[in-house]
Each structure stands twice: as C-alpha cells, then as structure tokens.
Design an enzyme around this catalytic site. Structure first.
Site, PDB file in Angstrom:
ATOM      1  N   ASN A   9     -17.591  31.344  13.821  1.00 42.39           N
ATOM      2  CA  ASN A   9     -18.300  32.661  13.946  1.00 42.39           C
ATOM      3  C   ASN A   9     -17.405  33.749  13.424  1.00 42.39           C
ATOM      4  OD1 ASN A   9     -20.110  34.943  14.609  1.00 42.39           O
ATOM      5  ND2 ASN A   9     -20.103  34.372  16.784  1.00 42.39           N
ATOM      6  N   LYS A  11     -18.076  36.780  13.329  1.00 41.11           N
ATOM      7  CA  LYS A  11     -18.531  37.990  13.759  1.00 41.11           C
ATOM      8  C   LYS A  11     -18.278  39.174  12.714  1.00 41.11           C
ATOM      9  CE  LYS A  11     -17.215  36.170  18.251  1.00 41.11           C
ATOM     10  NZ  LYS A  11     -16.758  36.217  19.687  1.00 41.11           N
ATOM     11  N   HIS A  99     -26.289  34.738  20.884  1.00 39.20           N
ATOM     12  CA  HIS A  99     -25.075  35.044  21.020  1.00 39.20           C
ATOM     13  C   HIS A  99     -24.783  35.971  22.214  1.00 39.20           C
ATOM     14  CE1 HIS A  99     -20.637  35.940  20.988  1.00 39.20           C
ATOM     15  NE2 HIS A  99     -20.406  34.854  20.332  1.00 39.20           N
ATOM     16  N   GLU A 101     -22.811  38.412  22.659  1.00 48.17           N
ATOM     17  CA  GLU A 101     -22.749  39.949  22.277  1.00 48.17           C
ATOM     18  C   GLU A 101     -23.983  40.505  22.010  1.00 48.17           C
ATOM     19  OE1 GLU A 101     -19.521  38.856  19.298  1.00 48.17           O
ATOM     20  OE2 GLU A 101     -18.399  38.348  21.024  1.00 48.17           O
ATOM     21  N   GLU A 172     -21.245  28.918  25.749  1.00 46.58           N
ATOM     22  CA  GLU A 172     -20.292  29.992  25.674  1.00 46.58           C
ATOM     23  C   GLU A 172     -20.308  30.813  26.860  1.00 46.58           C
ATOM     24  OE1 GLU A 172     -19.084  30.559  21.035  1.00 46.58           O
ATOM     25  OE2 GLU A 172     -20.599  32.240  21.903  1.00 46.58           O
ATOM     26  N   GLY A 178     -13.250  35.391  23.735  1.00 48.18           N
ATOM     27  CA  GLY A 178     -11.978  36.511  23.171  1.00 48.18           C
ATOM     28  C   GLY A 178     -11.174  36.831  24.236  1.00 48.18           C
ATOM     29  N   SER A 218     -12.543  30.842  23.371  1.00 45.17           N
ATOM     30  CA  SER A 218     -11.322  30.648  23.346  1.00 45.17           C
ATOM     31  C   SER A 218     -10.938  29.185  23.005  1.00 45.17           C
ATOM     32  CB  SER A 218     -10.368  31.118  24.598  1.00 45.17           C
ATOM     33  OG  SER A 218     -10.592  32.492  24.778  1.00 45.17           O
TER      34      SER A 218
HETATM   35  P1  13P Z   1     -13.434  33.217  20.738  1.00 43.72           P
HETATM   36  O1  13P Z   1     -13.326  31.722  19.916  1.00 43.72           O
HETATM   37  O2  13P Z   1     -12.912  34.236  19.890  1.00 43.72           O
HETATM   38  O3  13P Z   1     -13.463  33.110  22.013  1.00 43.72           O
HETATM   39  O4  13P Z   1     -14.981  33.447  20.703  1.00 43.72           O
HETATM   40  C1  13P Z   1     -15.798  32.565  20.736  1.00 43.72           C
HETATM   41  C2  13P Z   1     -17.381  33.040  20.092  1.00 43.72           C
HETATM   42  O5  13P Z   1     -18.133  33.841  20.657  1.00 43.72           O
HETATM   43  C3  13P Z   1     -17.818  32.272  18.995  1.00 43.72           C
HETATM   44  O6  13P Z   1     -19.207  32.530  18.893  1.00 43.72           O
END
Ligand code: 13P
Length: 256
Positions: A9, A11, A99, A101, A172, A178, A218
């Site tokens: 992803n 982003k 997601h 976010e 997740e 992150g 992560s």
């Molecule tokens: P990270 O791998 O940067 O923690 O992000 C995970 C994520 O949100 C994938 O959709």
C-alpha cells in the site's frame, strides 16, 4: 488451498518515475510466483495506468494492480471521486477498502464501507477489506468485539460465493501502523484465528479455510517471515516497507 498474498500500500507516496522503477526492480528480482501466491501493487490513482503498463510489459504471472479506494456510485456528480469502472478501465484487479486512515480522516463508517464492498463485488473486483482496533480498544481488551462488528456490518451480508471469490481480509491494528510497533506473532495469530472462526460461524469452515487473511502494521523485511509462518496469517498488507525494493523483496520471499 488459500492464497498467500503480499500487497504494497503505497499510500500517498512515490513519483511516477520512482513508482515505475520500483515495480520494475521488484518484478525483475522477485522469485516466480505460482498460482497460490500474489503480489499486488496498490498505487495512488494517478499511477495506476503507468503501473498497469509496467506489470503487463514485464509479464510475470501473479503480479496484480490495486487501488487504495473507490467511490460506491456508478457515475455522476461526485467531484473528486473515482468510479469502479474507471479503475477497471486502467487494469485494477483489487481495491483496498476500510483502511483505518480512511475511517479516521474521512469518517468512513461500517455502513458506508458496506456500500463500497457491494459495488466492488458487483463488478467482480477483489476487495482487500481492512479491519483493526485502536490502542485504546486493545488496552481495554475489547479488540475481538470491535473487529467482529467491523466484519459483521460491512462484509458478512455477502453470500458464500461472493466471500469466497471476491474477499481478502487485512487485519491492521491501528497501533502498529507506521509506528514500528508490530503485533507479536501471538497477537497476530490470535486475531487471525478469531477472524477465521467468525467466518466459519457465519458461513462454514470450508469457506473460512479458503479466505486469505493478511497482517498489516509495521510488517517489514525482518519480521515478515515469522509473521507469515503463523498458521492463520496468509501474507501482509505493507506500508512503509513497500516503498523500496530492498525492503519489499524479502517480504515477498517470506511467502515461500
Ligand atoms: P506500515 O507497514 O507502514 O505500518 O503500514 C501498514 C499499512 O497501513 C498498510 O495498509
């Protein structure tokens, strides 16, 4: 046998040139993927067409293109939005839905996500459905109830064939996204096994055994192997580590 999947992803990251170079390097250096393995590049909307061309040109089996969102309507006056048919036109195979976010910054509710799930399934695209709890919920030890509600309200209205053919689940935990704070293998396995048990109760055990459940948060070159070795962890949805070939390739290799 259920599929192992590693999805990157991106982003809101990567220039077109960097994205194209990344996909070329990863596809050139990746081991061959048999039909039980998939790698999906989930790029920003503006990169989809170019990355679809790149994937097509390199022509290695089981590399796919994903989007990070879609609109739930067919077409019309929705300024700034992208429809599913537009995504299909540029070669998208999978779409990330729900997601954290998007839930957090754009107030996407379980009910709203249900309408996106329906629209995607109607168009026979693969849904990568994200679920997962905040730190506060984890500390209150109510993560199971929270994740069950997300699945029940957005996904479990689908019929068995739709679940089987169109759905991948990504767990997740928000506190791991992150932050560099990965769930332990025990925490990941426990939640994945719980999610699978919910599918078995709602549908049946055969379907539960066939649906891929990915871990995200992560996940990196160092911990992917032990996470993917958990019985109910079928791969990963990767953020930061998906942006560089030298961190993404070992995650692909961890599927083997
Ligand atoms: P990270 O791998 O940067 O923690 O992000 C995970 C994520 O949100 C994938 O959709």
């Amino acid at each position: 046998m259920r599929k192992k999947i590693v999805a990157g992803n991106w982003k809101m990251n990567m220039t077109l040139a960097d994205g194209e170079a990344l996909v070329e390097e990863i596809m050139n250096k990746s081991p061959e993927l048999d039909d039980n393995k998939q790698v999906i590049f989930c790029t920003p909307f503006t990169h989809l067409m170019l990355i679809d061309d790149t994937i097509t040109e390199l022509s290695k089996p089981n590399f796919f293109l994903g989007a990070q969102n879609c609109n739930n309507n067919t077409s019309g006056a929705y300024t700034g939005e992208i429809s599913i048919s537009m995504l299909e036109e540029v070669g998208v195979d999978s779409v990330i839905i729900g997601h954290s976010e998007r839930r957090q910054y754009y107030a996407e509710s379980n009910e709203f996500l249900k309408s996106k799930v329906d629209a995607l399934v109607e168009n026979d695209l693969q849904v990568i459905f994200c679920c997962g709890e905040s730190l506060e919920i984890r500390e209150a030890n109510t993560q199971n109830e929270f994740v069950a509600k997300q699945l029940e309200e957005s996904l479990f209205h689908l019929d068995a064939a739709q679940m089987l053919n169109n759905v991948v689940i990504a767990y997740e935990p928000i506190w791991a996204i992150g932050t560099g704070k990965t769930a332990t293998t025990a925490q990941a396995q426990e939640m994945h096994s719980y999610i699978r048990s919910l599918i078995a109760i709602k549908y049946n055990n055969e379907i539960a055994q066939e649906i891929s459940i990915l871990y995200g948060g992560s996940c990196n070159a160092t911990n992917a192997k032990e996470l993917f070795a958990c019985e109910d962890v079928d791969g990963g949805l990767i953020g930061g580590a998906a942006l560089k070939a030298d961190t993404f390739l070992p995650i692909i290799e961890a599927m083997f």
